[in-house]
Design a protein around this motif. Structure first.
Motif, mmCIF file in Angstrom:
data_model
loop_
_atom_site.group_PDB
_atom_site.id
_atom_site.type_symbol
_atom_site.label_atom_id
_atom_site.label_comp_id
_atom_site.label_asym_id
_atom_site.label_seq_id
_atom_site.Cartn_x
_atom_site.Cartn_y
_atom_site.Cartn_z
ATOM 1 N N SER A 1 -7.890 91.315 -35.021
ATOM 2 C CA SER A 1 -7.234 90.335 -36.605
ATOM 3 C C SER A 1 -8.109 89.871 -37.155
ATOM 4 N N PHE B 1 -9.695 87.138 -39.854
ATOM 5 C CA PHE B 1 -9.685 85.361 -39.882
ATOM 6 C C PHE B 1 -9.789 85.393 -41.563
ATOM 7 N N PRO C 1 -8.674 84.163 -34.360
ATOM 8 C CA PRO C 1 -8.017 85.808 -34.045
ATOM 9 C C PRO C 1 -8.667 86.250 -33.144
ATOM 10 N N ASP D 1 -4.984 88.505 -31.814
ATOM 11 C CA ASP D 1 -5.266 89.554 -30.734
ATOM 12 C C ASP D 1 -4.829 89.485 -29.601
#
Length: 170
Positions: A29, A31, A100, A104
């Protein structure tokens, strides 16, 4: 849509092994840090913040999971998070207020929950152990498998720990 299940079949044991690492998101992911749009990384000034948002190439977030947050200890009004979410809507695949790492894990859990495990009806299944898998995912896979499998185990196919047995399933 259900995903195809990655499994390894035991040769002599008739135990199917599931490795939760196979469900991990392919990409990490991203940020979006609101700190970058703050005056002195501490104060949100509306006009400057809106200009900051207008200068961003939002396409860099195309089809990505994006965690929104602020790495400074500034007090951020909620409308700022809404403004970022508005810009990412229709571009990012998933948007969430989180770290993040937490996003995830969320995506990883969704991957497990969206898998159709019905083909494991009546099977003996071991969920492979891994220190790289958070406990929440073992909980998720247990909930997904319990309706179908006769025996649910944890560990390795050679020496698994039995979690549950149900002889009535077949």
């Amino acid at each position: 849509m259900a995903k195809e299940l990655p499994v390894e079949g035991g040769i002599k044991s008739n135990i199917i092994t599931i490795d939760l690492l196979d469900y991990r998101p392919k990409a990490k992911s991203l940020f979006f840090d609101l700190k970058e749009g703050l005056f002195m990384e501490m104060i949100l000034k509306e006009k400057e913040f809106r200009h900051f948002l207008s200068e961003i190439n939002w396409e860099q977030f195309r089809d990505q999971a994006v965690a929104i947050g602020c790495s400074s200890e500034a007090i951020i009004p909620f409308w700022a998070y809404m403004s970022v979410a508005d810009k990412l809507s229709g571009i990012a695949s998933i948007i969430n207020y989180s770290t993040p790492e937490a996003l995830d894990e969320y995506v990883w859990k969704k991957n497990i929950e969206q898998t159709d495990f019905s083909f494991l009806q009546g099977e003996k299944v071991v969920v492979r152990q891994s220190i790289h898998v958070p406990p929440s995912l073992y909980i998720a896979i247990t909930q997904q498998l319990k309706p179908f499998v006769t025996t649910l185990m944890y560990g390795e196919a050679g020496l698994p720990k039995v979690i549950s047995k149900n002889k009535t399933r077949s």
